[in-house]
Design a protein around this motif. Structure first.
Motif, PDB file in Angstrom:
ATOM      1  N   TYR A  53       0.984  -1.080  -0.227  1.00 46.65           N
ATOM      2  CA  TYR A  53      -0.171   0.099  -0.182  1.00 46.65           C
ATOM      3  C   TYR A  53       0.893   1.228   0.143  1.00 46.65           C
ATOM      4  O   TYR A  53       2.001   1.422   0.774  1.00 46.65           O
ATOM      5  N   VAL A  54       0.362   2.217  -0.861  1.00 49.40           N
ATOM      6  CA  VAL A  54       1.502   3.406  -0.879  1.00 49.40           C
ATOM      7  C   VAL A  54       0.517   4.521  -0.591  1.00 49.40           C
ATOM      8  O   VAL A  54      -0.526   4.772  -1.408  1.00 49.40           O
ATOM      9  N   ALA A  55       0.906   5.305   0.230  1.00 53.04           N
ATOM     10  CA  ALA A  55      -0.002   6.705   0.404  1.00 53.04           C
ATOM     11  C   ALA A  55       0.595   7.881  -0.242  1.00 53.04           C
ATOM     12  O   ALA A  55       1.963   8.177   0.089  1.00 53.04           O
ATOM     13  N   ASN A  56      -0.116   8.524  -0.832  1.00 48.29           N
ATOM     14  CA  ASN A  56       0.128   9.572  -1.749  1.00 48.29           C
ATOM     15  C   ASN A  56      -0.622  10.975  -1.471  1.00 48.29           C
ATOM     16  O   ASN A  56      -1.764  10.940  -0.908  1.00 48.29           O
ATOM     17  N   ASP A  57       0.331  11.959  -1.540  1.00 47.25           N
ATOM     18  CA  ASP A  57      -0.456  13.292  -1.518  1.00 47.25           C
ATOM     19  C   ASP A  57      -1.067  13.662  -2.710  1.00 47.25           C
ATOM     20  O   ASP A  57      -0.975  12.789  -3.796  1.00 47.25           O
ATOM     21  N   TYR A  58      -2.260  14.507  -2.528  1.00 51.07           N
ATOM     22  CA  TYR A  58      -2.996  14.989  -3.963  1.00 51.07           C
ATOM     23  C   TYR A  58      -3.666  13.925  -4.390  1.00 51.07           C
ATOM     24  O   TYR A  58      -3.946  13.772  -5.727  1.00 51.07           O
ATOM     25  N   GLY A  59      -4.265  13.000  -3.763  1.00 49.24           N
ATOM     26  CA  GLY A  59      -5.119  12.246  -4.357  1.00 49.24           C
ATOM     27  C   GLY A  59      -5.325  10.768  -3.977  1.00 49.24           C
ATOM     28  O   GLY A  59      -4.735  10.148  -2.890  1.00 49.24           O
ATOM     29  N   ARG A  60      -5.240  10.015  -4.998  1.00 52.45           N
ATOM     30  CA  ARG A  60      -5.571   8.496  -4.831  1.00 52.45           C
ATOM     31  C   ARG A  60      -4.220   7.821  -4.463  1.00 52.45           C
ATOM     32  O   ARG A  60      -3.231   7.914  -4.871  1.00 52.45           O
ATOM     33  N   ASP A  61      -4.470   6.696  -3.454  1.00 54.27           N
ATOM     34  CA  ASP A  61      -3.431   6.000  -2.980  1.00 54.27           C
ATOM     35  C   ASP A  61      -3.512   4.629  -3.816  1.00 54.27           C
ATOM     36  O   ASP A  61      -4.223   4.446  -4.789  1.00 54.27           O
ATOM     37  N   ASN A  62      -2.241   3.918  -3.752  1.00 54.02           N
ATOM     38  CA  ASN A  62      -2.102   2.646  -4.443  1.00 54.02           C
ATOM     39  C   ASN A  62      -2.252   1.409  -3.607  1.00 54.02           C
ATOM     40  O   ASN A  62      -1.888   1.414  -2.317  1.00 54.02           O
ATOM     41  N   LEU A  63      -2.732   0.472  -3.914  1.00 55.54           N
ATOM     42  CA  LEU A  63      -2.790  -0.898  -3.266  1.00 55.54           C
ATOM     43  C   LEU A  63      -2.489  -1.667  -4.448  1.00 55.54           C
ATOM     44  O   LEU A  63      -3.059  -2.288  -5.530  1.00 55.54           O
ATOM     45  N   TYR A  64      -1.476  -2.224  -4.313  1.00 58.59           N
ATOM     46  CA  TYR A  64      -0.539  -3.255  -5.248  1.00 58.59           C
ATOM     47  C   TYR A  64      -0.617  -4.548  -4.756  1.00 58.59           C
ATOM     48  O   TYR A  64      -0.092  -5.127  -3.884  1.00 58.59           O
ATOM     49  N   ARG A  65      -1.659  -5.489  -5.428  1.00 59.98           N
ATOM     50  CA  ARG A  65      -1.715  -6.756  -5.180  1.00 59.98           C
ATOM     51  C   ARG A  65      -0.539  -7.683  -5.724  1.00 59.98           C
ATOM     52  O   ARG A  65      -0.268  -7.445  -6.808  1.00 59.98           O
ATOM     53  N   ASN A  66       0.010  -8.659  -4.869  1.00 59.21           N
ATOM     54  CA  ASN A  66       1.164  -9.050  -5.256  1.00 59.21           C
ATOM     55  C   ASN A  66       0.609 -10.517  -5.737  1.00 59.21           C
ATOM     56  O   ASN A  66       0.009 -11.464  -4.893  1.00 59.21           O
ATOM     57  N   ASP A  67       0.752 -10.957  -7.002  1.00 58.82           N
ATOM     58  CA  ASP A  67       0.565 -12.208  -7.240  1.00 58.82           C
ATOM     59  C   ASP A  67       1.824 -12.892  -7.823  1.00 58.82           C
ATOM     60  O   ASP A  67       2.232 -12.774  -8.989  1.00 58.82           O
ATOM     61  N   SER A  68       2.527 -13.521  -6.962  1.00 61.69           N
ATOM     62  CA  SER A  68       3.832 -14.659  -7.429  1.00 61.69           C
ATOM     63  C   SER A  68       4.664 -13.693  -7.753  1.00 61.69           C
ATOM     64  O   SER A  68       5.486 -14.002  -8.668  1.00 61.69           O
ATOM     65  N   GLY A  69       4.908 -12.449  -7.235  1.00 60.43           N
ATOM     66  CA  GLY A  69       6.044 -11.592  -7.536  1.00 60.43           C
ATOM     67  C   GLY A  69       5.573 -10.524  -8.724  1.00 60.43           C
ATOM     68  O   GLY A  69       6.493  -9.608  -9.122  1.00 60.43           O
ATOM     69  N   ARG A  70       4.262 -10.467  -9.185  1.00 63.32           N
ATOM     70  CA  ARG A  70       3.983  -9.406 -10.419  1.00 63.32           C
ATOM     71  C   ARG A  70       2.782  -8.537  -9.583  1.00 63.32           C
ATOM     72  O   ARG A  70       1.851  -9.227  -8.829  1.00 63.32           O
ATOM     73  N   PHE A  71       2.706  -7.295  -9.544  1.00 60.47           N
ATOM     74  CA  PHE A  71       1.894  -6.325  -9.155  1.00 60.47           C
ATOM     75  C   PHE A  71       0.865  -5.829 -10.037  1.00 60.47           C
ATOM     76  O   PHE A  71       1.151  -5.585 -11.124  1.00 60.47           O
ATOM     77  N   THR A  72      -0.473  -5.747  -9.292  1.00 60.99           N
ATOM     78  CA  THR A  72      -1.344  -4.995 -10.087  1.00 60.99           C
ATOM     79  C   THR A  72      -2.076  -3.995  -9.131  1.00 60.99           C
ATOM     80  O   THR A  72      -2.408  -4.297  -8.032  1.00 60.99           O
ATOM     81  N   ASP A  73      -2.305  -2.785  -9.564  1.00 61.72           N
ATOM     82  CA  ASP A  73      -2.795  -1.817  -8.664  1.00 61.72           C
ATOM     83  C   ASP A  73      -4.414  -1.963  -8.596  1.00 61.72           C
ATOM     84  O   ASP A  73      -5.068  -1.633  -9.613  1.00 61.72           O
ATOM     85  N   ILE A  74      -4.999  -2.163  -7.451  1.00 63.54           N
ATOM     86  CA  ILE A  74      -6.361  -3.015  -7.433  1.00 63.54           C
ATOM     87  C   ILE A  74      -7.102  -1.728  -6.365  1.00 63.54           C
ATOM     88  O   ILE A  74      -8.099  -2.332  -6.127  1.00 63.54           O
ATOM     89  N   ALA A  75      -6.569  -0.718  -6.244  1.00 59.12           N
ATOM     90  CA  ALA A  75      -6.986   0.251  -5.009  1.00 59.12           C
ATOM     91  C   ALA A  75      -8.338   0.549  -5.557  1.00 59.12           C
ATOM     92  O   ALA A  75      -9.189   0.614  -4.599  1.00 59.12           O
ATOM     93  N   GLU A  76      -8.943   1.034  -6.552  1.00 62.99           N
ATOM     94  CA  GLU A  76     -10.194   1.559  -6.970  1.00 62.99           C
ATOM     95  C   GLU A  76     -11.159   0.135  -6.630  1.00 62.99           C
ATOM     96  O   GLU A  76     -12.099   0.321  -6.017  1.00 62.99           O
ATOM     97  N   GLU A  77     -10.687  -0.828  -7.571  1.00 69.21           N
ATOM     98  CA  GLU A  77     -11.645  -2.147  -7.381  1.00 69.21           C
ATOM     99  C   GLU A  77     -11.796  -2.691  -5.830  1.00 69.21           C
ATOM    100  O   GLU A  77     -12.797  -3.198  -5.586  1.00 69.21           O
ATOM    101  N   ALA A  78     -10.819  -2.379  -5.194  1.00 64.97           N
ATOM    102  CA  ALA A  78     -11.030  -2.669  -3.774  1.00 64.97           C
ATOM    103  C   ALA A  78     -11.291  -1.779  -2.994  1.00 64.97           C
ATOM    104  O   ALA A  78     -11.521  -2.264  -1.494  1.00 64.97           O
ATOM    105  N   GLY A  79     -11.776  -0.810  -3.272  1.00 62.78           N
ATOM    106  CA  GLY A  79     -12.350   0.337  -2.231  1.00 62.78           C
ATOM    107  C   GLY A  79     -11.388   0.792  -1.343  1.00 62.78           C
ATOM    108  O   GLY A  79     -11.562   1.293  -0.268  1.00 62.78           O
ATOM    109  N   ALA A  80      -9.923   0.735  -2.024  1.00 64.44           N
ATOM    110  CA  ALA A  80      -9.000   1.380  -0.932  1.00 64.44           C
ATOM    111  C   ALA A  80      -8.403   2.553  -1.476  1.00 64.44           C
ATOM    112  O   ALA A  80      -7.142   3.042  -0.974  1.00 64.44           O
ATOM    113  N   GLU A  81      -8.861   3.107  -2.272  1.00 66.76           N
ATOM    114  CA  GLU A  81      -7.929   4.519  -2.818  1.00 66.76           C
ATOM    115  C   GLU A  81      -7.780   5.480  -1.906  1.00 66.76           C
ATOM    116  O   GLU A  81      -6.662   6.049  -2.118  1.00 66.76           O
ATOM    117  N   ASP A  82      -8.691   5.834  -0.990  1.00 65.38           N
ATOM    118  CA  ASP A  82      -8.688   6.786  -0.173  1.00 65.38           C
ATOM    119  C   ASP A  82      -7.985   8.097  -0.508  1.00 65.38           C
ATOM    120  O   ASP A  82      -6.976   8.467  -0.093  1.00 65.38           O
TER     121      ASP A  82
END
Length: 644
Positions: free
Chosen positions: A499-528
């Motif tokens: 999880y990455v906390a950002n200034d000026y808007g959306r945060d990131n939630l990168y799901r790790n799938d065996s060493g490959r990452f996907t930003d799923i913050a929006e679909e996971a309801g975690a953008e904050d």
């Protein structure tokens, strides 16, 4: 092994030393609707009072105190002229100023524990005043342990029973009497809502009242709903004041607090305590180079770990440019000895973050330091003495580093976050955005520095860390003015997510799938989407799934203004909601165990963390439930000269 130079990062590029006022001003323009574009505007930089000689030493230009005073007066005068709600159509804000003048009499009455200001307090209410008792009766116990008790109101205790000015004074006296004999009383009344209602104006206020009574600290927190009768050119009068919610907490412990500051007793025997740490940060600011915006905030990190293998935790403290970092070794009696010089880790580069972690799998705590422009890695010989192994260049405006074995290969990897884009000052105009950049979006910016994942490829004694950010999918949404990244296996699949906390808007939630990452913050309801400054993982509800707490900013003025019809009246409802979100405060996201997070911030009562720089889940009272600690604050007060 080669040793570091005195300026190992020189030449990496510098950034504009923009005062924090730039960002406050930007936010204010969006909230009050004065500024029509999305570019921050600069404010005067106090670093102008410092001169740098050709040899690199600094000297004060005249009396820095007088200069600071003049600068403060200039800024104050300019902004009092610009921010005048009586002249720019914001009648609700103009009314708020008048109402808060009346409430100041209330605050002074409570601060004096009801021993002065009685007649003046009666004058702030109308003849037909009605309200509830300000100290509800029959409070219900909701939590108790040997140190802490918490009571809250019942619905029955909030009935209207108070009439006229005498009744109001009696209710106020009752609230003040609860702190009879208290010392160090503090009162804050914040206005969070203003709403015209016919011939009256409705407001909502948050009360915080605290004091120390013997070995206990007593706190009252209340939400007040008020109705005011405007009086033309005269101050408004209270027609009604109802308690909507009330909480009383009491901490019984030595000195009235659960945590006691032991800094002095632990380190005062070290020369660095007197020479370095006892000097105010304002003093150091006048003698150090101002090459970065964040240097004016004084927010370098620290790390805790057992560096010499004696079973006791030691402390490494980062410092600003020109001040040596310090390594304090804990002794058996709990004191800390400054061993930074003999451990050869007293570097003087501007340090943002540090980690004590075993990077070469030899069983001791190595050291990683986030300097501006790169990460320095130093190996521990097992006794607490360090040797520099490598320096890995990264984004210029490096903010923080975090560690995790993201690929489960048995060694620890490093993730770095950055704020401003590289070489910001070289391509900026008047301390603003880089020339040609006109699409900065305050509520959803993607123009910041690049975050980097460094894979640990150390082998055969040769320390190697390779940038594999793009290779593993972490280059998506990756330039968002990031403050910090935090690792945790939120989906319980055996690998570390980010999880990455950002200034000026959306945060990131990168799901790790065996060493490959996907930003799923929006679909996971975690953008904050807000001003994310820190993130902490913890299982607060003890269901076996990790939850997230993100610290942002809470603003009473922002909450008032954002709810007015003239606020950003030409923007879409979606944009309005996104901008209003910046004033709401902190966020608690509960893991629902199905790949999504539910926002429980309001129901859990954890939104109001003020200006929150950091947060941490920790079981403070050892009851098996994770509590929240929030590092917050910024210099505020009636004396604006003192603020600077």
């Amino acid at each position: 092994m080669k040793q570091p130079t005195k300026n190992v990062l020189a030449g990496k590029g510098t950034f504009a030393a923009i005062a924090l006022g730039t960002f406050l001003i930007t936010a204010a323009f969006f909230l009050v609707g004065k500024k029509q574009d999305d570019r921050p505007r600069p404010s005067p930089d106090p670093s102008e009072i410092v001169a740098v000689s050709a040899s690199g030493t600094q000297a004060r230009t005249g009396n820095s105190s007088n200069n600071a005073t003049l600068l403060a007066k200039d800024i104050q005068g300019e902004w009092l002229e610009i921010d005048d709600p009586t002249a720019d159509g914001w009648e609700t804000e103009a009314f708020t100023l008048e109402a808060e003048k009346q409430l100041k009499y209330f605050g002074r009455f409570l601060s004096a524990l009801g021993n002065s200001g009685r007649e003046q307090l009666k004058k702030i209410v109308a003849k037909d005043f009605t309200g509830t008792r300000l100290l509800p009766q029959n409070l219900q116990l909701v939590f108790e342990d040997p140190s802490i008790t918490v009571h809250r109101n019942s619905k029955e205790s909030l009935k209207k029973t108070v009439r006229d000015s005498e009744g109001f004074l009696q209710a106020a006296q009752e609230l003040a009497n609860a702190f009879d004999g208290a010392e160090d009383t503090k009162v804050k009344i914040k206005t969070v809502l203003v709403r015209p209602a016919g011939n009256t104006i409705e407001t909502r206020h948050l009360l915080e009242l605290s004091g120390t009574i013997g070995e206990s600290t007593l706190e009252h927190h209340a939400t007040w709903n008020a109705v005011w009768d405007p009086q033309g050119d005269d101050p408004p009068l209270l027609k009604a004041l109802d308690v909507a919610a009330f909480e009383q907490s009491k901490v019984s412990a030595p000195n009235g607090t659960l945590l006691v500051d032991c800094t002095r007793s632990a380190i005062e025997h070290n020369p660095s305590y007197q020479k370095q740490f006892l000097h105010g940060y304002e003093e150091w600011l006048s003698t150090m180079p101002h090459t970065r915006y964040f240097v004016s905030l004084g927010n370098p990190g620290l790390a805790v770990g057992d560096v010499n293998g004696d079973g006791l935790d030691d402390l490494y403290i980062c410092q600003e440019q020109g001040l040596p970092n310090r390594l304090f070794i804990q002794q058996q009696d709990g004191t800390l000895d400054d061993r930074g010089a003999e451990a050869e880790v007293d570097w003087v580069q501007d340090s943002r973050s540090a980690l004590l972690v075993d990077l070469d799998n030899d069983g001791d705590q190595d050291l990683a330091i986030a300097f501006l422009g790169g990460v320095l890695f130093a190996s521990n010989d097992g006794s607490g003495k360090y040797s520099i192994e490598t320096m890995v260049p990264t984004s210029d405006d490096l903010m923080s580093i975090s560690a995790a074995d993201f690929d489960n290969d048995g060694d620890v990897d490093i993730y770095t976050t950055a704020y401003f884009p590289d070489h910001f000052i070289e391509h900026s105009h008047a301390g603003g955005l880089p020339t040609g950049v006109t699409n900065f979006v305050y509520h959803d910016s993607n123009l910041g520095g690049r975050n980097v994942l460094l894979r640990n490829d150390t082998d055969g004694g040769k320390w190697t860390f390779n940038d594999i950010t793009e290779q593993v999918g972490l280059d998506s949404n990756n330039v968002r003015f990031s403050f910090i990244g935090a690792w945790e296996d939120y989906d319980n699949d055996g690998d570390q997510d980010l999880y990455v906390a950002n200034d000026y808007g959306r945060d990131n939630l990168y799901r790790n799938d065996s060493g490959r990452f996907t930003d799923i913050a929006e679909e996971a309801g975690a953008e904050d989407a807000a001003s994310g400054m820190s993130v902490s993982w913890g299982d607060y509800d003890r269901d076996g799934w990790m939850d997230i707490y993100i610290s942002n900013m809470w603003s009473s003025a922002g909450k008032r203004i954002g709810n007015q019809p003239q606020f950003k009246k030409n923007a879409s409802p979606e944009i309005k909601e996104r901008l209003k979100r910046f004033a709401r405060g902190n966020t608690l996201l509960r893991n629902n165990q199905h790949g999504r997070f539910d926002d429980r911030s309001s129901s859990a009562g954890v939104e109001m963390g003020r200006w929150s720089w950091g947060s941490l889940f920790a079981d403070i009272n050892n009851d098996g439930w994770q509590d929240l600690l929030i590092g917050n604050g910024y210099i505020t007060g009636d004396d604006t000269t003192g603020d600077l």
